[in-house]
Design a protein around this motif. Structure first.
Motif, short mmCIF file in Angstrom:
data_model
loop_
_atom_site.label_atom_id
_atom_site.label_comp_id
_atom_site.label_asym_id
_atom_site.label_seq_id
_atom_site.Cartn_x
_atom_site.Cartn_y
_atom_site.Cartn_z
N ASP A 153 0.86 -1.19 0.00
CA ASP A 153 0.00 0.00 0.00
C ASP A 153 0.89 1.24 0.00
O ASP A 153 2.09 1.16 0.26
N LEU A 154 0.28 2.39 -0.29
CA LEU A 154 1.08 3.60 -0.48
C LEU A 154 1.72 4.11 0.81
O LEU A 154 2.80 4.68 0.78
N LEU A 155 1.05 3.88 1.94
CA LEU A 155 1.60 4.38 3.19
C LEU A 155 2.89 3.62 3.56
O LEU A 155 3.88 4.22 3.97
N THR A 156 2.85 2.32 3.40
CA THR A 156 4.05 1.52 3.64
C THR A 156 5.16 1.94 2.68
O THR A 156 6.32 2.09 3.08
N LEU A 157 4.78 2.17 1.42
CA LEU A 157 5.77 2.63 0.44
C LEU A 157 6.42 3.93 0.90
O LEU A 157 7.64 4.08 0.83
N LEU A 158 5.59 4.84 1.39
CA LEU A 158 6.11 6.15 1.81
C LEU A 158 7.17 6.00 2.89
O LEU A 158 8.22 6.65 2.84
N ILE A 159 6.89 5.13 3.88
CA ILE A 159 7.84 4.95 4.98
C ILE A 159 9.18 4.47 4.44
O ILE A 159 10.23 5.04 4.73
N TRP A 160 9.13 3.44 3.60
CA TRP A 160 10.39 2.91 3.05
C TRP A 160 11.05 3.93 2.13
O TRP A 160 12.28 4.01 2.06
N TRP A 161 10.25 4.69 1.42
CA TRP A 161 10.74 5.74 0.52
C TRP A 161 11.62 6.72 1.29
O TRP A 161 12.67 7.16 0.82
N SER A 179 -8.82 5.43 -0.77
CA SER A 179 -8.03 4.20 -0.87
C SER A 179 -6.53 4.51 -0.80
O SER A 179 -6.07 5.55 -1.26
N LEU A 180 -5.79 3.60 -0.19
CA LEU A 180 -4.34 3.74 -0.15
C LEU A 180 -3.68 2.69 -1.04
O LEU A 180 -2.51 2.39 -0.90
N ALA A 181 -4.47 2.14 -1.96
CA ALA A 181 -3.95 1.05 -2.79
C ALA A 181 -2.77 1.54 -3.64
O ALA A 181 -2.81 2.63 -4.21
N PHE A 182 -1.74 0.71 -3.70
CA PHE A 182 -0.56 1.00 -4.52
C PHE A 182 -0.72 0.15 -5.77
O PHE A 182 -0.30 -0.99 -5.81
N GLU A 183 -1.41 0.70 -6.76
CA GLU A 183 -1.68 -0.07 -7.97
C GLU A 183 -1.72 0.88 -9.16
O GLU A 183 -1.41 2.06 -9.03
N ALA A 184 -2.11 0.37 -10.32
CA ALA A 184 -2.10 1.18 -11.53
C ALA A 184 -3.08 2.35 -11.41
O ALA A 184 -4.22 2.16 -10.97
N VAL A 185 -2.61 3.53 -11.75
CA VAL A 185 -3.49 4.70 -11.81
C VAL A 185 -3.27 5.41 -13.14
O VAL A 185 -2.28 5.16 -13.83
N THR A 186 -4.20 6.27 -13.51
CA THR A 186 -4.06 7.07 -14.72
C THR A 186 -3.88 8.51 -14.31
O THR A 186 -4.55 8.97 -13.39
N SER A 212 2.55 1.62 -11.18
CA SER A 212 1.45 2.60 -11.22
C SER A 212 1.17 3.21 -12.58
O SER A 212 0.05 3.60 -12.86
N PHE A 213 2.17 3.38 -13.42
CA PHE A 213 1.96 4.21 -14.61
C PHE A 213 2.30 3.48 -15.91
O PHE A 213 2.80 4.09 -16.85
N VAL A 214 2.03 2.19 -15.98
CA VAL A 214 2.27 1.46 -17.23
C VAL A 214 1.35 2.02 -18.32
O VAL A 214 0.16 2.25 -18.09
N GLY A 215 1.93 2.27 -19.50
CA GLY A 215 1.14 2.75 -20.62
C GLY A 215 0.86 4.25 -20.59
O GLY A 215 0.07 4.75 -21.38
N GLU A 216 1.53 4.97 -19.70
CA GLU A 216 1.33 6.42 -19.62
C GLU A 216 2.15 7.10 -20.73
O GLU A 216 3.37 7.10 -20.69
N ASP A 217 1.46 7.67 -21.71
CA ASP A 217 2.15 8.22 -22.89
C ASP A 217 3.21 9.25 -22.54
O ASP A 217 4.26 9.34 -23.18
N LEU A 218 2.91 10.04 -21.52
CA LEU A 218 3.85 11.10 -21.13
C LEU A 218 5.23 10.52 -20.81
O LEU A 218 6.26 11.16 -21.07
N LEU A 219 5.24 9.30 -20.28
CA LEU A 219 6.51 8.67 -19.93
C LEU A 219 7.38 8.42 -21.16
O LEU A 219 8.61 8.41 -21.07
N ILE A 220 6.74 8.19 -22.30
CA ILE A 220 7.52 7.95 -23.52
C ILE A 220 8.30 9.20 -23.88
O ILE A 220 9.50 9.16 -24.16
#
Lengths: 568, 110
Positions: free
Chosen positions: A116-124, A174-181, A243-251
């Protein structure tokens, strides 16, 4: 039987390392990743992939371990990298570096397992803090300042992530750490996605936010920078891939990252900074892959992240060994080292061949996946930009690094070969580079999370790749022989950090000066404090200074908090 | 390849002589390298000829470029020239960049 998160093994190890004496400590540092690997193997073959270690904290469900194929890839990667890195650093007796490196590797493992995102933040945040000490441990004026600038950018990344999480939570609950647009409206969760994207982006080294890489990595200790090159940016790539697979901006961003650093790399004198620029270039390839978003492209990006840790790590090791023996990694002051460090030379060239994607070396097996995916999805401009960048990599990292350090004009430095443990570590890295390049199907491709039937070895890829590499080398040879090639000069090159270091510094000093004045007044009264609380006491203990102590305290508090949370 | 450019003359000192201290070795390596470049360039004639001779609907096994995505990739030596021109442009542009961004080492005062 209870499942132990991989990060916890490293954190507990770090606790022991903090108190063990002398040589036993160095040995223990190497044993921690081994114990971690045993735990990882047990997790995989025992309970298997799945979600473990969930618990309620306040109103949130924290998931310490989401153990899926994507996380597994990075767990394997980080254990191998930590193991090789610790062998390379076997001769280091500095407790601060040993603890920092162990916590750093552990927090990277924590981040890639975070469910989840909160756990990610701590390790981050632990990742940012622990890595800082690998720069500060060099204990020079320059490294302290570069460390502060490095840490500021890491804090910025953490704050963006924190804001992103808060806004996401407000918007979606939600604190889900998953794909977002990426959002396109002005509501909380939309802005939140942008904060997440930029927070990850800072750690990826997005253009204009990249200078912590080129500024911080050359400032680290010879062994510290090896660790630095392996973890932070790869955690960021992991987060992007989550989180950002397929995000055109990343290209677009990735293509820019692949191209602009190679110009800087050609004129840069500090060879570890050259590697920093080359790191941004490689991450650019990965961002493009994640942005394209097809199975082949994402697999390619992840495979390239995996390989990058080994070839970039190997090059950082070679430069670390040169720095250890000669005291410098400036191209202008080196040359002819093949005479005194022949083994390091050969190992460095394996790293150089791998980063340049020579057939049979690791870069070839992963970079070509991204290139093919770009062509298949008709990103024509990006394809030809990447092709140019790939030629440029060979030019600045593949040729420039070994040439100016080990060959070129003889600097008449006659030094000892790198210590044996460093040669062992470099050999391990080189073996992985060659293995992943020659037999990608046997290891690397099996670890990839998405379906994969790619085979890099057909006549077209091998021949065209050799053509582009040989003729890039031809360009180098011709430009050197005609003396058109820009000589290595002692200099600094202005980059985006100029904003902070010149006008920014003046503005900051305007505000900071009054605070400093107050601090000095307070310090006058320090002698009234009981001895234990005096800063001088800590200074003798860890040979650190005020600033480092403060941050060290925060790290310890965070770690204590984590341990309490985990054990509760 | 990179080491091929070390043209250090043999040293008069009693120090041991190393492989690239002898300009003959450097020359030898350069010649091998240039020859490899030529071979790699000429190899591209194979798919060109094979492509011309084969039936349109049955690509020859020798036409290793029939998978290529873009028309320019079929040109003989396209990748070679792209690498050569790209890298020369890279270095020339980097020299311009150096004029703009290079400062003395003490520029930031630390």
């Amino acid at each position: 039987m209870i499942e132990i998160p991989p990060a916890l093994v490293f954190l507990l190890g770090a606790l022991f390392i903090a108190f063990l004496p002398g040589k036993i400590r160095s040995l223990f540092c190497v044993l921690v990743p081994v114990a971690g690997a045993a735990n990882l193997a047990w997790l995989y073959f025992g309970p298997g992939l799945g979600v473990y270690c969930e618990f309620e904290y306040l109103d949130f469900t924290l998931t310490l371990m989401r153990f899926d194929k994507l996380a597994l890839l990075f767990c394997v990667l980080f254990h191998l990298a930590a193991f090789a890195g610790m062998i390379f650093a076997f001769g280091v007796t500095d407790r601060v570096q040993q603890v920092a490196a162990t916590v750093y590797a552990g927090s990277a493992l924590g981040a890639v397992c975070a469910g989840d995102l909160l756990t990610l933040l701590i390790w981050w945040e632990v990742l940012a803090l622990s890595s800082l000490f690998l720069i500060w441990a060099r204990r020079t004026r320059e490294s302290r300042r570069a460390g502060m600038r490095y840490f500021t950018m890491q804090l910025l990344s953490g704050l963006l992530l924190f804001n992103g999480i808060a806004l996401q939570y407000l918007g979606t609950g939600s604190l889900a750490f998953e794909a977002v647009t990426l959002g396109s409206t002005w509501d909380a969760s939309s802005i939140g996605t942008w904060c997440l994207f930029l927070g990850f982006g800072v750690k990826c080294g997005f253009p204009l936010l990249h200078t912590w890489i080129t500024d911080g990595y050359p400032a680290g200790t010879p062994t510290g920078s090896v660790f630095l090159s392996g973890f932070t940016t790869k955690v960021a790539i992991y987060a992007m891939a989550r989180s950002f697979v397929g995000e055109d901006l990343l290209i677009t961003i990735g293509a820019a990252m692949a191209v602009f650093p190679i110009f800087y790399a050609v004129i840069e004198n500090d060879l570890r900074r050259v590697l920093g620029y080359s790191m941004i270039n490689q991450i650019g390839f990965m961002c493009v892959g994640i942005g394209i978003g097809t199975d082949l492209a994402v697999n390619g990006a992840l495979a390239h992240a995996f390989n990058d840790v080994f070839f970039k790590g190997l090059l950082f090791m070679a430069m670390g060994a040169v720095l250890l023996r000669t005291g410098t990694v400036n191209g202008s002051d080196l040359g002819g080292l093949y005479k005194s460090m022949p083994k390091t030379t050969v190992l460095c060239m394996v790293g150089a061949a791998s980063i340049s994607a020579f057939p049979l070396f690791s870069g070839f097996a992963s970079k070509s996946m991204i290139m093919v995916a770009a062509a298949e999805e008709h990103h024509t401009v990006v394809f030809f930009l990447l092709l140019f960048a790939a030629a440029g990599v060979f030019h600045h990292a593949g040729i420039k690094i070994p040439f100016f350090a080990f060959f070129a004009h003889d600097s008449k430095r006659r030094v000892a070969e790198a210590p044996r443990y460093m040669l062992i570590a470099m050999s391990l890295m080189a073996i992985v580079c060659i293995f992943n390049g020659t037999f990608p199907q046997w290891g690397l491709y099996r670890l990839l999370p998405l379906p994969n039937d790619y085979d890099p070895y057909d006549a077209f890829h091998v021949i065209t790749q050799l053509q582009i590499l040989f003729f890039s080398a031809l360009a180098f040879a011709v430009l050197m022989l005609t003396k058109v090639y820009p000589p290595e000069l002692r200099s600094v090159n202005i980059d985006a950090d100029w904003i902070v270091r010149k006008p920014g510094k003046a503005v900051a000093m305007f505000f900071v000066r009054p605070v400093l004045a107050i601090g000095e007044r307070v310090a006058e009264y320090e002698r009234w404090l009981p001895g234990v609380l005096r800063m001088g006491h800590f200074k003798r203990f860890a040979r650190l200074t005020l600033l480092e102590e403060t941050v060290l305290l925060v790290v310890l508090l965070l770690l204590a908090f984590l341990l309490v949370v985990v054990l509760a | 390849m990179s080491e091929s450019l070390d043209s250090g003359a043999p040293e008069p000192s009693p120090e041991k002589s190393y492989v690239f201290d002898d300009p003959k070795n450097v020359q030898r390596l350069l010649r091998i390298f240039f020859a490899s470049c030529a071979v790699l360039f000429l190899i591209d004639a194979i798919p060109l000829v094979a492509g011309l001779l084969a039936e349109p609907d049955a690509p020859s096994a020798l036409d290793y470029k029939h998978h290529a995505h873009y028309g320019v990739e079929h040109w003989m030596g396209f990748y070679a020239i792209y690498g050569l021109v790209g890298c020369v442009a890279l270095v020339l542009l980097a020299k311009v960049l150096r004029k703009i961004v290079m400062r003395p080492e003490s520029y930031y005062g630390d």
